[in-house]
Design an enzyme around this catalytic site. Structure first.
Site, PDB file in Angstrom:
ATOM      1  N   ASP A 126      -6.006 -10.114  -5.169  1.00 16.96           N
ATOM      2  CA  ASP A 126      -5.735  -9.683  -6.494  1.00 16.96           C
ATOM      3  C   ASP A 126      -5.660 -10.726  -7.505  1.00 16.96           C
ATOM      4  OD1 ASP A 126      -5.425  -6.909  -6.096  1.00 16.96           O
ATOM      5  OD2 ASP A 126      -3.298  -6.999  -6.233  1.00 16.96           O
ATOM      6  N   LYS A 141       0.991  -1.346   0.013  1.00 17.86           N
ATOM      7  CA  LYS A 141       0.137   0.276   0.005  1.00 17.86           C
ATOM      8  C   LYS A 141       0.896   1.430   0.104  1.00 17.86           C
ATOM      9  CE  LYS A 141      -4.391  -1.133   2.386  1.00 17.86           C
ATOM     10  NZ  LYS A 141      -5.182  -0.957   3.656  1.00 17.86           N
ATOM     11  N   ASP A 197      -8.729   2.341   4.084  1.00 21.88           N
ATOM     12  CA  ASP A 197      -9.557   1.302   4.518  1.00 21.88           C
ATOM     13  C   ASP A 197     -10.047   0.625   3.235  1.00 21.88           C
ATOM     14  OD1 ASP A 197      -9.929  -0.551   6.799  1.00 21.88           O
ATOM     15  OD2 ASP A 197     -12.038  -0.263   6.244  1.00 21.88           O
ATOM     16  N   SER A 198      -9.689  -0.405   2.767  1.00 22.24           N
ATOM     17  CA  SER A 198     -10.353  -1.135   1.577  1.00 22.24           C
ATOM     18  C   SER A 198     -10.815  -2.453   1.832  1.00 22.24           C
ATOM     19  CB  SER A 198      -9.295  -1.100   0.731  1.00 22.24           C
ATOM     20  OG  SER A 198      -7.998  -1.464   1.225  1.00 22.24           O
ATOM     21  N   HIS A 200      -9.750   0.643  -6.862  1.00 26.08           N
ATOM     22  CA  HIS A 200     -10.165   1.370  -6.237  1.00 26.08           C
ATOM     23  C   HIS A 200      -9.510   2.504  -5.617  1.00 26.08           C
ATOM     24  CE1 HIS A 200      -8.150  -2.248  -4.601  1.00 26.08           C
ATOM     25  NE2 HIS A 200      -8.464  -1.894  -3.459  1.00 26.08           N
ATOM     26  N   GLY A 235      -3.148  -9.630  -1.393  1.00 26.60           N
ATOM     27  CA  GLY A 235      -4.488  -9.856  -1.230  1.00 26.60           C
ATOM     28  C   GLY A 235      -5.381 -10.840  -2.026  1.00 26.60           C
TER      29      GLY A 235
HETATM   30  P1  IMP Z   1      -7.256  -2.910   5.198  1.00 26.14           P
HETATM   31  O1  IMP Z   1      -5.667  -2.993   5.384  1.00 26.14           O
HETATM   32  O2  IMP Z   1      -7.930  -2.998   6.612  1.00 26.14           O
HETATM   33  O3  IMP Z   1      -7.760  -1.826   4.508  1.00 26.14           O
HETATM   34  O4  IMP Z   1      -7.672  -4.390   4.732  1.00 26.14           O
HETATM   35  C1  IMP Z   1      -7.691  -4.426   3.522  1.00 26.14           C
HETATM   36  C2  IMP Z   1      -7.888  -5.819   2.941  1.00 26.14           C
HETATM   37  O5  IMP Z   1      -8.690  -6.080   1.830  1.00 26.14           O
HETATM   38  C3  IMP Z   1      -6.636  -6.454   2.553  1.00 26.14           C
HETATM   39  O6  IMP Z   1      -6.026  -6.987   3.571  1.00 26.14           O
HETATM   40  C4  IMP Z   1      -6.821  -7.150   1.251  1.00 26.14           C
HETATM   41  O7  IMP Z   1      -7.225  -8.399   1.631  1.00 26.14           O
HETATM   42  C5  IMP Z   1      -7.982  -6.505   0.724  1.00 26.14           C
HETATM   43  N1  IMP Z   1      -7.617  -5.780  -0.468  1.00 26.14           N
HETATM   44  C6  IMP Z   1      -7.672  -4.260  -0.048  1.00 26.14           C
HETATM   45  N2  IMP Z   1      -7.246  -3.706  -1.406  1.00 26.14           N
HETATM   46  C7  IMP Z   1      -6.684  -4.696  -2.249  1.00 26.14           C
HETATM   47  C8  IMP Z   1      -6.132  -4.939  -3.507  1.00 26.14           C
HETATM   48  O8  IMP Z   1      -5.954  -3.792  -4.022  1.00 26.14           O
HETATM   49  N3  IMP Z   1      -5.958  -5.946  -3.805  1.00 26.14           N
HETATM   50  C9  IMP Z   1      -6.083  -7.211  -3.190  1.00 26.14           C
HETATM   51  N4  IMP Z   1      -6.751  -7.131  -1.997  1.00 26.14           N
HETATM   52  C10 IMP Z   1      -7.028  -5.959  -1.470  1.00 26.14           C
END
Ligand code: IMP
Length: 195
Positions: free
Chosen positions: A153, A12, A69-70, A178, A151
């Site tokens: 992908d 990230k 947050d994704s 996104h 993740g």
């Molecule tokens: P965060 O770090 O709490 O936002 O968790 C986001 C989770 O969503 C990650 O650990 C991945 O599992 C998934 N994720 C978010 N963005 C992506 C991406 O660009 N590719 C693949 N998985 C993603």
């Protein structure tokens, strides 16, 4: 200008730097800012969790902090894993085990529409907050394809490109993802804010 990224995800950090470098903004890690926080993501929306993370790191570092947050929202699973994407199947799983579980839970499903969502929040020490959201629509593949990214992908297929996120170069992914879209929207808001 320097922003601290409220995340321990190196990929990230690279994606954010690739995109925000054009603005002359440098994004550094929590470690570089001398912060080591485990922020509990207790919110039920991407917006709430993004704010929780950015605010905690801004308060701990005294510097402007940015959080993303994704997650992946799958239509036939009622939007799951959603905000629980990183924890899908429990804490013990790695990325591969998580997307395998997702494929297993979607076995026999013909409706495979999904979207990735990213909400970026930037908290400034003076209390100001900037937020931006980006989404990328796609489908969940029947089997993983590609080696890149992280993740989910390898199982997130973009119909227009006929490739999964893991089959795209970093530049190609950033152009449609996104997070790329959220960062683009964020970049505009930040430009306006810094004027
Ligand atoms: P965060 O770090 O709490 O936002 O968790 C986001 C989770 O969503 C990650 O650990 C991945 O599992 C998934 N994720 C978010 N963005 C992506 C991406 O660009 N590719 C693949 N998985 C993603």
């Amino acid at each position: 200008m320097k922003l601290v990224l409220a995340s321990k995800n190196q990929k990230k950090l690279t994606e954010m730097n690739d995109i925000l470098a054009r603005l002359g903004v440098e994004v550094c890690s929590e470690a570089e800012a001398g912060v080591d926080l485990e922020v509990e993501e207790t919110g039920t929306t991407f917006e709430a969790n993004s704010l929780l993370k950015a605010k905690a790191v801004m308060e701990a570092s005294g510097l402007p902090a940015i959080a993303d947050d994704s997650g992946l929202c799958v239509e036939c699973l009622g939007g799951a894993p959603g905000v629980y994407s990183a924890r899908y199947g429990g804490e013990g799983l790695d990325d591969i085990a998580r997307y395998r579980l997702l494929l297993e839970n979607m076995r026999g499903q013909m409706t495979r529409a999904a979207k990735f969502v990213s909400v970026i929040t930037c908290c400034f020490p003076n209390g100001d907050v900037l937020t931006a959201r980006g989404e990328c629509a796609g489908t969940i593949a029947y089997a993983p394809m590609g080696e890149g990214g992280f993740g989910y992908d390898p199982v997130f297929f973009v119909p227009e490109l006929k490739k999964t996120f893991a089959q795209l170069s970093a530049e190609e992914k950033n152009a449609v993802s996104h997070r790329g879209k959220a960062l683009e929207a964020f970049q505009k808001k930040l430009e306006e804010y810094l004027k």
